[in-house]
Scaffold this motif. Structure first.
Motif, PDB file in Angstrom:
ATOM      1  N   ARG A 169       0.828  -1.214   0.000  1.00  8.59           N
ATOM      2  CA  ARG A 169       0.000   0.000   0.000  1.00  8.59           C
ATOM      3  C   ARG A 169       0.859   1.260   0.000  1.00  8.59           C
ATOM      4  O   ARG A 169       0.470   2.283  -0.560  1.00  8.59           O
ATOM      5  CB  ARG A 169      -0.913   0.002   1.216  1.00  8.59           C
ATOM      6  CG  ARG A 169      -2.042  -1.015   1.116  1.00  8.59           C
ATOM      7  CD  ARG A 169      -2.806  -1.127   2.423  1.00  8.59           C
ATOM      8  NE  ARG A 169      -3.902  -2.084   2.317  1.00  8.59           N
ATOM      9  CZ  ARG A 169      -4.575  -2.578   3.359  1.00  8.59           C
ATOM     10  NH1 ARG A 169      -4.235  -2.196   4.594  1.00  8.59           N
ATOM     11  NH2 ARG A 169      -5.555  -3.439   3.186  1.00  8.59           N
ATOM     12  N   THR A 173       0.693   2.202  -6.322  1.00  9.99           N
ATOM     13  CA  THR A 173      -0.445   3.110  -6.492  1.00  9.99           C
ATOM     14  C   THR A 173      -1.656   2.342  -7.003  1.00  9.99           C
ATOM     15  O   THR A 173      -1.547   1.204  -7.480  1.00  9.99           O
ATOM     16  CB  THR A 173      -0.097   4.226  -7.482  1.00  9.99           C
ATOM     17  OG1 THR A 173       0.111   3.651  -8.787  1.00  9.99           O
ATOM     18  CG2 THR A 173       1.157   4.972  -7.049  1.00  9.99           C
ATOM     19  N   ARG A 174      -2.800   2.987  -6.926  1.00  6.01           N
ATOM     20  CA  ARG A 174      -4.048   2.385  -7.415  1.00  6.01           C
ATOM     21  C   ARG A 174      -4.002   2.150  -8.920  1.00  6.01           C
ATOM     22  O   ARG A 174      -4.677   1.260  -9.442  1.00  6.01           O
ATOM     23  CB  ARG A 174      -5.220   3.290  -7.075  1.00  6.01           C
ATOM     24  CG  ARG A 174      -5.664   3.203  -5.630  1.00  6.01           C
ATOM     25  CD  ARG A 174      -6.492   1.964  -5.395  1.00  6.01           C
ATOM     26  NE  ARG A 174      -7.091   1.936  -4.068  1.00  6.01           N
ATOM     27  CZ  ARG A 174      -7.910   0.985  -3.662  1.00  6.01           C
ATOM     28  NH1 ARG A 174      -8.220  -0.002  -4.484  1.00  6.01           N
ATOM     29  NH2 ARG A 174      -8.407   1.005  -2.439  1.00  6.01           N
ATOM     30  N   ASP A 175      -3.220   2.942  -9.615  1.00 10.26           N
ATOM     31  CA  ASP A 175      -3.109   2.757 -11.056  1.00 10.26           C
ATOM     32  C   ASP A 175      -2.383   1.469 -11.416  1.00 10.26           C
ATOM     33  O   ASP A 175      -2.580   0.909 -12.495  1.00 10.26           O
ATOM     34  CB  ASP A 175      -2.377   3.942 -11.694  1.00 10.26           C
ATOM     35  CG  ASP A 175      -3.169   5.232 -11.553  1.00 10.26           C
ATOM     36  OD1 ASP A 175      -4.407   5.145 -11.422  1.00 10.26           O
ATOM     37  OD2 ASP A 175      -2.549   6.307 -11.565  1.00 10.26           O
ATOM     38  N   GLU A 176      -1.552   0.999 -10.489  1.00  9.51           N
ATOM     39  CA  GLU A 176      -0.785  -0.216 -10.764  1.00  9.51           C
ATOM     40  C   GLU A 176      -1.553  -1.476 -10.380  1.00  9.51           C
ATOM     41  O   GLU A 176      -1.574  -2.450 -11.146  1.00  9.51           O
ATOM     42  CB  GLU A 176       0.539  -0.161  -9.994  1.00  9.51           C
ATOM     43  CG  GLU A 176       1.470   0.947 -10.444  1.00  9.51           C
ATOM     44  CD  GLU A 176       2.729   0.989  -9.620  1.00  9.51           C
ATOM     45  OE1 GLU A 176       3.760   0.470 -10.097  1.00  9.51           O
ATOM     46  OE2 GLU A 176       2.681   1.540  -8.493  1.00  9.51           O
ATOM     47  N   PRO A 178      -5.314  -2.856  -8.432  1.00 12.50           N
ATOM     48  CA  PRO A 178      -6.605  -2.434  -7.872  1.00 12.50           C
ATOM     49  C   PRO A 178      -6.726  -2.724  -6.384  1.00 12.50           C
ATOM     50  O   PRO A 178      -7.493  -2.071  -5.682  1.00 12.50           O
ATOM     51  CB  PRO A 178      -7.622  -3.242  -8.671  1.00 12.50           C
ATOM     52  CG  PRO A 178      -6.871  -4.451  -9.121  1.00 12.50           C
ATOM     53  CD  PRO A 178      -5.453  -4.014  -9.338  1.00 12.50           C
ATOM     54  N   ASN A 179      -5.987  -3.722  -5.881  1.00 19.54           N
ATOM     55  CA  ASN A 179      -6.008  -4.070  -4.468  1.00 19.54           C
ATOM     56  C   ASN A 179      -4.678  -4.724  -4.121  1.00 19.54           C
ATOM     57  O   ASN A 179      -3.819  -4.918  -4.993  1.00 19.54           O
ATOM     58  CB  ASN A 179      -7.176  -5.006  -4.132  1.00 19.54           C
ATOM     59  CG  ASN A 179      -7.167  -6.266  -4.985  1.00 19.54           C
ATOM     60  OD1 ASN A 179      -6.237  -7.079  -4.914  1.00 19.54           O
ATOM     61  ND2 ASN A 179      -8.202  -6.437  -5.799  1.00 19.54           N
ATOM     62  N   CYS A 180      -4.507  -5.030  -2.852  1.00 19.14           N
ATOM     63  CA  CYS A 180      -3.238  -5.598  -2.391  1.00 19.14           C
ATOM     64  C   CYS A 180      -3.388  -7.044  -1.933  1.00 19.14           C
ATOM     65  O   CYS A 180      -2.677  -7.498  -1.022  1.00 19.14           O
ATOM     66  CB  CYS A 180      -2.665  -4.739  -1.266  1.00 19.14           C
ATOM     67  SG  CYS A 180      -2.121  -3.110  -1.801  1.00 19.14           S
ATOM     68  N   THR A 184      -3.382 -10.842  -6.455  1.00 12.32           N
ATOM     69  CA  THR A 184      -3.245  -9.676  -7.330  1.00 12.32           C
ATOM     70  C   THR A 184      -1.784  -9.269  -7.458  1.00 12.32           C
ATOM     71  O   THR A 184      -1.291  -8.977  -8.559  1.00 12.32           O
ATOM     72  CB  THR A 184      -4.074  -8.511  -6.779  1.00 12.32           C
ATOM     73  OG1 THR A 184      -5.433  -8.917  -6.642  1.00 12.32           O
ATOM     74  CG2 THR A 184      -3.987  -7.311  -7.692  1.00 12.32           C
TER      75      THR A 184
END
Length: 618
Positions: A169, A173-176, A178-180, A184
């Protein structure tokens, strides 16, 4: 008033003597090269040489209270190289829910012959000993391991823990992504092993994720374990952006000053280790909003190395009083103290004043606020019937009395109902409090408290108790200060942690020189150099003639330490009156313990009501 003699050496201007000693170095700003090799402790544990144990657990549920461990998988890595693996099924001693068996593929038939947790847990702890524990969603896995250790009587080793969820986190980034989630991240980094809800496979996948994340955080200047742990915490963006201000600061006792772009001091602090203390302002441990605001405006940090902690504390007080930094809260206005003065006239009265005068008045203080001074004055009025009017009275001509005389709270010297000699006995009770024995006032206030408590008027008794405490504390402080500020020169030495000596020269309660005799160096020549270059201080008016009360109290704390030795003293010596206010310290402790009680000076609990004391007329 006292003043430094022109041409006299200041606290920091020590010429180089012929004997070795530790001088006060010049100010060095952050960012300037230190020109020294850092020690391993200062560098920290490099990530390249840190051993990580990446662990994953499979369980029968989500809480250690009602679920058991079914599988443990762990991989030990160091420097990107796998050192070993640990994997075992565990018999949880509990039924495995069908949805868990479907998710993990672990059935009750598979764990039936497996070792119990009492056998598997010691093996895992031995495997992970001395390493940093890593897990994806670490609170879950570590929570189960801690609960197991507590259940079976094993001490938790206290592993440093890194959570790859938190690390992701912070680094991605969110662009890379969608979640952790582990799946994923494994897909994003193209790990060699894909997570499968089996402990060892998931641990192997987490190893690859960890290595990719460590590559990412390297661009954030994260190269040691301490920096990695700090990076994972919730640090304000300002703290992360300004952390470079702590670079190049010394690991030594002294004072640090945060300055803005124009050079204005924003905040002044002191520490035994300047570098470590300043770095703490850029970590998650610093949560004060005003410090974040201060860091936003800060552009550099200056460090003033000092001989020892006493000199650092004194320098801090003087810098704060001089510059009044906006983000310091205490010690900014030493000139705003108050004094309770017994005037010099045939019928003396109490007056709250801001400055000491060179007159025959008797002063009690210093008080940090007018309200505290008013509380102490009200305590005097409770004990002796001093007048509270402000006009100057004649010993021959009577004047109209006030309401206090009518209710018996004043001896009515205005109406000449009391002779000056008889009235002087009331004033002498206050002078005794200041100069020696406060027994008269203390006994009368205690008697008043007893009467009120007997009548079950506990709130009024608590008010009188507060006034008594204010009076006693002021008297204790004044007598302690005067005991030191009356000495022209006092020299003290304290054994330092490294075996050397911390030296201090005190003149009239003011720190005139400070130095250090390193281990193996004779302290006497160093002390002679300090005495020759110490600030010249002349005595002045009042109990604190040459320094603020805070500075003198800081010196008193240094002198009262058990390991501090008095080397030399001029004048009558350092002492307090044997019958002084200090002998009532047990009473003060008892009053503190009874603050929340209904019956003052007792141990019974009850409600507490705070009353504003009767205002003393100045």
């Amino acid at each position: 008033m006292p003043r430094a003699v022109p041409g006299a050496a200041s606290l920091s201007s020590y010429p180089a003597p012929t004997v070795p000693y530790v001088p006060v170095p010049p100010v060095r700003r952050s960012g300037e090269p230190a020109f020294r090799q850092q020690s391993i402790d200062e560098i920290g544990q490099p990530l390249a040489t840190t051993t990580f144990v990446v662990v994953d657990l499979e369980t029968t549920g989500g809480s250690p209270a009602d679920a058991g461990i079914t599988e443990i998988g762990a991989v030990k890595v160091c420097g990107g190289e796998v050192l070993g693996e640990f994997g075992t099924l565990v018999n949880p001693g509990l039924p495995i829910p069908p949805f868990v068996a479907a998710l993990t593929g672990i059935t009750e038939a598979m764990v039936a012959p497996a070792p119990a947790l009492t056998e598997a847990l010691p093996s895992f702890l031995e495997f992970a000993r001395g390493a940093v524990l890593v897990a994806h969603n670490a609170p879950f896995d570590v929570g189960f391991l801690k609960a197991a250790c507590a259940k079976f009587g094993y001490p938790w080793p206290g592993f440093p823990v890194v959570d790859t969820v938190t690390l992701a986190r912070r680094a991605l980034t969110r662009d890379e992504v969608p979640n952790c989630k582990l799946a994923t991240l494994a897909a994003h980094f193209h790990t060699a092993t894909q997570p499968s809800h089996r402990a060892l496979d998931d641990a192997r996948a987490t190893v690859d994720v960890l290595h990719r994340l460590l590559e990412r955080v390297g661009s954030h200047q994260v190269h040691t374990l301490d920096e990695l742990v700090e990076f994972c915490r919730a640090v304000h963006p300002v703290q992360r952006r300004k952390r470079g201000l702590a670079d190049g600061l010394p690991h030594a006792p002294g004072v640090y000053v945060f300055r803005d772009g124009s050079g204005r001091p924003l905040y002044v602090g002191t520490s035994r280790d300047i570098a470590t203390r300043v770095r703490s302002y850029f970590t998650a441990a610093e949560t004060r909003s005003r410090m974040t605001e201060m860091l936003t405006a800060a552009e550099r940090v200056e460090a003033v190395e000092c001989a020892h902690a006493l000199e650092a504390g004194v320098r801090e007080l003087r810098l704060i009083a001089t510059h009044k930094p906006p983000y310091n809260r205490r010690s900014k206005f030493p000139e705003r103290v108050h004094w309770l003065k017994l005037t010099d006239e045939p019928f003396p009265r109490l007056s709250i004043v801001r400055k000491l005068a060179d007159d025959a008045g008797c002063y009690l203080g210093p008080f940090s606020s007018r309200r505290t001074a008013e509380t102490a004055a009200a305590g005097v009025y409770d004990a002796v019937p001093l007048r509270q009017c402000t006009r100057r009275l004649s010993v021959r001509t009577a004047s109209p009395a006030c309401a206090l005389a009518e209710i018996g709270r004043c001896a009515a010297p205005c109406e000449l109902q009391i002779a000056p000699a008889d009235y002087a006995r009331h004033a002498d009770a206050f002078r005794d409090l200041v100069h020696g024995d406060p027994a008269v006032l203390v006994d009368r206030l205690l008697a008043r408290i007893g009467e009120l408590a007997t009548d079950q008027r506990y709130e009024e008794a608590a008010t009188v108790r507060g006034r008594l405490v204010a009076l006693l504390r002021a008297a204790v402080r004044l007598q302690r200060l005067r005991s030191l500020t009356s000495i022209p020169e006092l020299v003290a030495a304290r054994r330092a942690d490294d075996g050397g000596w911390e030296l201090a020269v005190v003149r009239y309660g003011r720190l005139a020189a400070a130095g250090t005799a390193p281990r193996g160096t004779a302290p006497r020549p160093v002390l002679a150099a300090l005495l020759a270059t110490a600030e010249t201080v002349r005595g002045g008016v009042g109990p604190t003639p040459c320094a603020t009360g805070e500075e003198t109290e800081l010196i008193l704390a240094f002198l009262n330490r058990p390991e501090t030795r008095l080397v030399e003293s001029s004048g009558a010596g350092w002492c307090c009156p044997a019958s002084g206010a200090e002998r009532f310290h047990v009473l003060l402790q008892k009053a503190d313990a009874a603050r929340s009680s209904t019956d003052p000076l007792s141990d019974r609990g009850g409600p507490r009501t705070i009353h504003r004391p009767t205002r003393a007329t100045a």
